[in-house]
Design a protein around this motif. Structure first.
Motif, PDB file in Angstrom:
ATOM      1  N   TYR A   5      44.418  26.972   8.757  1.00  0.00           N
ATOM      2  CA  TYR A   5      45.667  27.602   9.209  1.00  0.00           C
ATOM      3  C   TYR A   5      45.474  28.398  10.489  1.00  0.00           C
ATOM      4  O   TYR A   5      44.434  29.045  10.659  1.00  0.00           O
ATOM      5  N   PHE A 172      51.178  18.188  18.868  1.00  0.00           N
ATOM      6  CA  PHE A 172      51.404  17.682  17.507  1.00  0.00           C
ATOM      7  C   PHE A 172      50.553  16.439  17.263  1.00  0.00           C
ATOM      8  O   PHE A 172      50.506  15.534  18.082  1.00  0.00           O
ATOM      9  N   LYS A 175      48.443  14.419  11.605  1.00  0.00           N
ATOM     10  CA  LYS A 175      48.286  15.461  10.575  1.00  0.00           C
ATOM     11  C   LYS A 175      47.913  16.730  11.309  1.00  0.00           C
ATOM     12  O   LYS A 175      46.916  16.755  12.029  1.00  0.00           O
ATOM     13  N   GLY A 176      48.664  17.755  11.191  1.00  0.00           N
ATOM     14  CA  GLY A 176      48.328  19.031  11.798  1.00  0.00           C
ATOM     15  C   GLY A 176      48.693  19.127  13.265  1.00  0.00           C
ATOM     16  O   GLY A 176      49.521  18.362  13.786  1.00  0.00           O
ATOM     17  N   ILE A 177      48.047  20.085  13.927  1.00  0.00           N
ATOM     18  CA  ILE A 177      48.329  20.352  15.338  1.00  0.00           C
ATOM     19  C   ILE A 177      47.005  20.681  16.040  1.00  0.00           C
ATOM     20  O   ILE A 177      45.989  20.911  15.394  1.00  0.00           O
ATOM     21  N   LYS A 183      41.917  22.915  16.210  1.00  0.00           N
ATOM     22  CA  LYS A 183      42.679  22.001  15.342  1.00  0.00           C
ATOM     23  C   LYS A 183      43.025  22.743  14.059  1.00  0.00           C
ATOM     24  O   LYS A 183      42.184  23.449  13.492  1.00  0.00           O
ATOM     25  N   SER A 184      44.253  22.564  13.610  1.00  0.00           N
ATOM     26  CA  SER A 184      44.681  23.274  12.398  1.00  0.00           C
ATOM     27  C   SER A 184      45.667  22.411  11.618  1.00  0.00           C
ATOM     28  O   SER A 184      46.431  21.640  12.218  1.00  0.00           O
ATOM     29  N   ASN A 185      45.649  22.548  10.300  1.00  0.00           N
ATOM     30  CA  ASN A 185      46.617  21.789   9.495  1.00  0.00           C
ATOM     31  C   ASN A 185      48.036  22.324   9.702  1.00  0.00           C
ATOM     32  O   ASN A 185      48.989  21.576   9.754  1.00  0.00           O
ATOM     33  N   ARG A 186      48.107  23.679   9.793  1.00  0.00           N
ATOM     34  CA  ARG A 186      49.438  24.289   9.915  1.00  0.00           C
ATOM     35  C   ARG A 186      49.388  25.549  10.745  1.00  0.00           C
ATOM     36  O   ARG A 186      48.339  26.173  10.905  1.00  0.00           O
ATOM     37  N   HIS A 302      58.965  19.259  12.260  1.00  0.00           N
ATOM     38  CA  HIS A 302      57.506  19.450  12.322  1.00  0.00           C
ATOM     39  C   HIS A 302      57.046  20.234  11.091  1.00  0.00           C
ATOM     40  O   HIS A 302      57.046  21.451  11.081  1.00  0.00           O
ATOM     41  N   LYS A 303      56.625  19.489  10.076  1.00  0.00           N
ATOM     42  CA  LYS A 303      56.262  20.148   8.798  1.00  0.00           C
ATOM     43  C   LYS A 303      55.000  20.998   8.930  1.00  0.00           C
ATOM     44  O   LYS A 303      54.670  21.779   8.038  1.00  0.00           O
ATOM     45  N   GLN A 304      54.304  20.842  10.054  1.00  0.00           N
ATOM     46  CA  GLN A 304      53.091  21.652  10.258  1.00  0.00           C
ATOM     47  C   GLN A 304      53.454  23.095  10.599  1.00  0.00           C
ATOM     48  O   GLN A 304      52.599  23.961  10.600  1.00  0.00           O
TER      49      GLN A 304
END
Ligand SMILES: Cc1cc2nc3c(=O)[nH]c(=O)nc-3n(C[C@H](O)[C@H](O)[C@H](O)COP(=O)(O)OP(=O)(O)OC[C@H]3O[C@@H](n4cnc5c(N)ncnc54)[C@H](O)[C@@H]3O)c2cc1C
Length: 347
Positions: A5, A172, A175-177, A183-186, A302-304
């Motif tokens: 995160y 984006f 998976k993640g950003i 790099k991060s999942n969210r 953007h669900k992240q």
């Protein structure tokens, strides 16, 4: 660098979510640019009773059940005391208010906190001819010390970047950003009033309220409980008291103003008659929402991107429970209650 995160903002919301991540053994990196200071100036009181109407604060029991152990745990981590019990003495303005107090103190939930009698005023520096209603099991968190200690801890652990988070630099991925090489999942956005600059969530109806506070030195006052009237007078030790707070829905700066000071002095002088000197004057913007409920949820596209905001006037009580609910929503798919889910504002 890869983390589970990224958190943007380390006020009460950011701290509560970071702690939730620590408990669940998730990795994270925080960005904090010191642009807002609501948590740093907050009186820090927790109190489950609305002192205007003598009703229960929304969801107070559940909030307190999570909040008290949360702060106790932080006290263990830092080996420092942040929580102090402080009773509240609400000055009655009339016989009618005394009667309303008696009626309310009989109700479930409220009866645990409201003492069902009129407390006589014995301090001749306080103007309270109708006496007080007394609230117990209430208290204060020294949020300023806690936030500063927490920030220092994360700096030491290389988990805090003291810089502005630039929304346009988010890349984006499937998976993640990715953000500036991280790099991060969210990303969890906890920017308080800083939300207004966030292009992904600034359509949400925040109705921020600036608040100003004085700190006074009043050696003759000698009270160890919070006095609540048109202002609150909160003892913080060494004959010092926080006096607050104003509500201003127009001024969007975090600067103390002469008008705010005048208003607080005027109200204070109607409550106490002893000498005092003003030793500090601070201000911040409360992240209040149009329907007075927090803002939790994921961005629709953007669900992240996730938000934890809208803690309003009661961040101390509400932040730990909201962080918990948000984590369970993201990681375990547990539904958010409708009244806190940002989906309630979707057309
Ligand atoms: C005068 C006053 C008195 C109060 N008294 C009480 C009280 O007695 N009890 C109580 O429970 N609550 C009180 N509150 C309310 C309480 O302060 C808030 O509910 C709470 O602090 C909100 O926390 P937050 O983390 O959401 O916001 P904030 O504390 O504002 O934190 C947001 C953080 O995000 C950072 N940030 C923003 N944008 C960016 C960006 N782009 N990049 C990096 N960082 C960013 C900011 O610098 C800030 O540190 C009071 C508030 C005020 C103003």
């Amino acid at each position: 660098m890869q983390v589970d995160y990224i958190i943007v903002g380390l006020g009460l919301a950011g701290i509560a979510f970071a702690e939730e991540l620590n408990r669940k053994k998730k990795t994270f990196l925080v960005f904090e640019d010191y642009s807002q200071n609501s948590s740093l100036v907050a009186g820090g009181m927790y109190n489950p009773v609305v002192l205007k109407r003598f009703t229960s604060v929304w969801n107070a029991k559940e909030q307190l059940e999570t909040a008290i152990p949360f702060y106790q745990n932080l006290e263990r981590i830092f080996d420092k005391k942040y929580q102090n019990s402080v009773d509240i003495y609400r000055i009655f303005k009339s016989i009618e208010e005394q009667n309303n107090w008696f009626m309310a103190s009989d109700k479930p939930m409220l009866e645990d906190y409201m003492i069902p009698k009129v407390i006589k005023n014995t301090n001749h520096y306080i103007n309270a001819s109708y006496g007080y209603g007394k609230l117990i099991k209430t208290g204060r968190i020294d949020v300023n010390s806690l936030a500063k200690d927490y920030r220092q801890l994360l700096i030491n652990l290389n988990q805090l970047k003291e810089e502005k988070f630039h929304y346009k630099d988010i890349i984006f991925k499937d998976k993640g950003i990715e953000y500036h090489g991280v790099k991060s999942n969210r990303i969890i956005f906890c920017e308080g009033f800083g939300l207004k600059e966030n292009p992904f969530f600034n359509n949400l109806p925040m109705r921020e309220a600036k608040g100003e506070l004085l700190t006074i030195h009043a050696p003759d006052l000698k009270v160890n409980y919070l006095i609540k009237s048109s202002v609150f007078i909160l003892p913080i030790g060494n004959d010092r008291y926080k006096v607050g707070a104003t509500f201003n829905w127009k001024d969007k700066t975090k600067l103390p103003t002469p008008e705010g000071k005048r208003e607080l002095e005027f109200k204070l002088n109607s409550v106490i008659s002893c000498d005092y000197t003003i030793v500090d004057h601070t201000a911040g913007i409360r992240p209040t929402v149009i329907d007075r409920r927090p803002l939790l949820g994921m961005h629709k596209k953007h669900k992240q991107l996730v938000i934890l905001n809208g803690l309003g006037t009661r961040g101390v009580m509400i932040a730990p429970l909201m962080a918990k609910k948000l984590f369970q929503y993201i990681e375990n798919g547990e539904q958010l209650d409708k009244e806190i889910d940002i989906a309630r504002f979707e057309k």
